[in-house]
Design an enzyme around this catalytic site. Structure first.
Site, PDB file in Angstrom:
ATOM      1  N   CYS A   1      -3.428   1.150   6.892  1.00  0.00           N
ATOM      2  CA  CYS A   1      -3.562   0.382   8.131  1.00  0.00           C
ATOM      3  C   CYS A   1      -4.064   1.250   9.278  1.00  0.00           C
ATOM      4  CB  CYS A   1      -2.233  -0.268   8.498  1.00  0.00           C
ATOM      5  SG  CYS A   1      -0.872   0.894   8.739  1.00  0.00           S
TER       6      CYS A   1
ATOM      7  N   GLU B   1       8.608   1.345  16.726  1.00  0.00           N
ATOM      8  CA  GLU B   1       9.726   1.890  15.969  1.00  0.00           C
ATOM      9  C   GLU B   1       9.571   3.398  15.872  1.00  0.00           C
ATOM     10  OE1 GLU B   1      11.261  -0.147  12.545  1.00  0.00           O
ATOM     11  OE2 GLU B   1      10.126  -1.967  13.014  1.00  0.00           O
TER      12      GLU B   1
ATOM     13  N   ASN C   1       0.805  -1.222   0.000  1.00  0.00           N
ATOM     14  CA  ASN C   1       0.000   0.000   0.000  1.00  0.00           C
ATOM     15  C   ASN C   1       0.841   1.276   0.000  1.00  0.00           C
ATOM     16  OD1 ASN C   1       0.681  -0.822   2.664  1.00  0.00           O
ATOM     17  ND2 ASN C   1      -0.833   0.582   3.503  1.00  0.00           N
TER      18      ASN C   1
ATOM     19  N   GLU D   1       4.278  -4.595  12.306  1.00  0.00           N
ATOM     20  CA  GLU D   1       3.190  -3.620  12.162  1.00  0.00           C
ATOM     21  C   GLU D   1       2.097  -4.312  11.370  1.00  0.00           C
ATOM     22  OE1 GLU D   1       1.796   0.252   9.683  1.00  0.00           O
ATOM     23  OE2 GLU D   1       3.955  -0.014   9.941  1.00  0.00           O
TER      24      GLU D   1
END
Length: 502
Positions: free
Chosen positions: A294, A469, A163, A261
């Site tokens: 997301c 992160e 994406n 993630e």
């Protein structure tokens, strides 16, 4: 006949010539077969990309391991200087990178030009700068000095999604390289081309051979052997929860530290005291990138006292969203990335409607555009606990639910296995503090969306991921943090009569 003569070695996309072979040990390496790269804009083939297997993965990891000692030993200022040249190389090719990635994954060209590709350059520059300043003050215990240092971990495997392939890859590559590690990147098979261009930029910037490697291919053929490889020391994965489970299982026997993630089912909570214009704008903004984000807040929760007006205004604004070719500056959202994903999104919506949800906008494919274009969709009346409210759709599909008070709003917002992000819209500063503290999410936005400094932590709770992160959190992951304890000067015996920990 050599493989390089049997299979195509280059393609041209939007006027940009791209090498479709792997990048291993500072040179182009052919695979034994290729896979088709299909543009979501019109479902035409734009490349035959060399497909990696365990053979190419082994070669890439070996090259990375060979290059690691010299790269790790290089003074941080020299490493950082090279990474700043990488950033400059990205900036010089923003237009090319933007055009290629738009054709490859269907995201808006204007977004790639103005935001995404400049952010790619920033990923390198920010972490190059950060590495030069990385330090921890010495600690003292019973006269002993404790020095905290950040040692490069080794070979980092990075597996990235389609994406925002280049931006999300470099968000990991930047700190991994800045910390002194070497990298093997497995780009997404649905949008692999800008990773190859990045390899060219790396070479031009003077990144030593083997420090950065790219193995293209499917998750099964390339991703799985990379995840399970005993020669990697860190693994960063961005993608779906089911795939993450397989990646974790593959890495587990080697005890490789992971950073994940994963998905989200984030809420957008709209209170009656909000700026209604802001709330409407933030809601419609969730259709960005055709909902393939997301962090998107696709569960809209609105106070029942303003629900009617809010919904009417959201509908009015959403109807103005322009769907079409992402290369057109007037386009707001484009197509879904692939036929497989299109069918998945359509299945979610069809099952939701069969289960009683009611579409007040969209609800299916855009018949006028055809192909992979799915209309921006808003559903109401979904049953609590239903699939459309609990599973990640990853498409342009919003649900609207109402709540009666703050307690119910928080309960509904937290009623999810995910915990990546949440967005809160309120005009009451006390409520903003109170509710944001109770929301289960790695990132909470209050009266804003998609704002984050690269130095801030990023990651999700629950099924949205493992770890954080960004800033120091990236270096905590991509390094082995060491504590060296020095006895006071003049001591000649080991240990301390005063006792020790351990």
């Amino acid at each position: 006949m050599p493989l390089d003569e049997q299979l195509p070695t280059h393609t041209e996309v939007e006027g940009v010539r791209i090498d479709v072979r792997h990048w291993i040990g500072g040179r182009r390496v052919a695979g034994a077969s290729t896979f088709a790269d299909i543009s979501p804009i019109d479902e035409t083939e734009i490349a035959q990309v060399h497909a990696g297997t365990a053979t190419e993965v082994d070669a890439a990891v070996a090259a990375a391991r060979e290059a690691f000692p010299a790269w790790a030993a290089m003074p941080v200022a020299e490493r950082s200087a090279i990474l700043r040249r990488v950033a400059e190389g990205v900036e010089a090719r923003v237009e090319e990178l933007a055009r290629v990635e738009t054709r490859d994954n269907g995201s808006l060209l204007r977004s790639h030009r103005r935001g995404v590709m400049p952010r790619v350059a920033m990923n390198f520059r920010f972490f190059a700068d950060y590495a030069e300043q990385l330090a921890h003050p010495d600690m003292e215990v019973r006269g002993h000095r404790e020095r905290i240092s950040y040692d490069p971990a080794g070979v980092v495997a990075i597996i990235t999604p389609w994406n925002a392939p280049l931006m999300l890859a470099t968000w990991r590559i930047g700190p991994a390289l800045a910390a002194g590690n070497t990298v093997v990147l497995k780009p997404p098979e649905w949008a692999p081309l800008t990773a190859s261009l990045l390899a060219d930029i790396m070479a031009e910037a003077g990144v030593p051979d083997g420090v950065f490697n790219v193995v293209q291919g499917t998750g099964t053929e390339a991703g799985a052997p990379l995840s399970a490889h005993p020669g990697i020391n860190r693994l960063s994965f961005t993608g779906s929860v089911p795939t993450a489970g397989r990646v974790a299982a593959a890495a587990a026997p080697n005890i490789v530290p992971l950073s994940f993630e994963l998905g989200g089912k984030s809420p957008l909570v709209v209170f009656e005291d909000c700026d209604l214009d802001l709330a409407v704008n933030l809601t419609v903004e969730q259709f960005d990138n055709a909902g393939q984000v997301c962090l998107g807040a696709f569960r809209v929760l609105v106070a029942d006292s303003i629900a009617a007006e809010f919904t009417e205004r959201v509908l009015e604004k959403a109807k103005q969203v322009v769907q079409g070719d992402p290369r057109d500056e007037a386009t707001d959202i484009s197509a879904l990335v692939s036929r497989v994903h299109f069918d998945r999104v359509r299945g979610f919506v069809e099952r939701a409607i069969e289960g009683g949800a009611r579409p007040i906008l969209g609800g299916g494919p855009n018949e006028e555009l055809g192909g992979l274009f799915f209309r921006p969709t808003i559903l109401v009346d979904a049953k609590p606990g239903s699939e459309i409210l609990t599973e990640e759709v990853f498409g342009p599909v919003l649900t609207i639910q109402t709540f009666s008070d703050e307690e119910e709003a928080v309960a509904m917002a937290n009623d999810t296995r995910f915990g990546l992000a949440a967005t809160l819209v309120t005009g009451d500063p006390d409520r903003a503090e109170r509710v944001s503290a109770r929301l289960n999410a790695g990132t909470v936005w209050v009266n804003c969306f998609f704002v984050r400094d690269l130095g801030a932590p990023f990651g999700g709770n629950g099924r949205s991921g493992i770890g954080r992160e960004g800033g120091i959190w990236s270096f905590d992951f991509y390094t082995d943090v060491k504590n060296t304890v020095f006895a006071p000067a003049g001591w000649t015996v080991a240990g301390s009569e005063e006792g020790s920990d351990g």
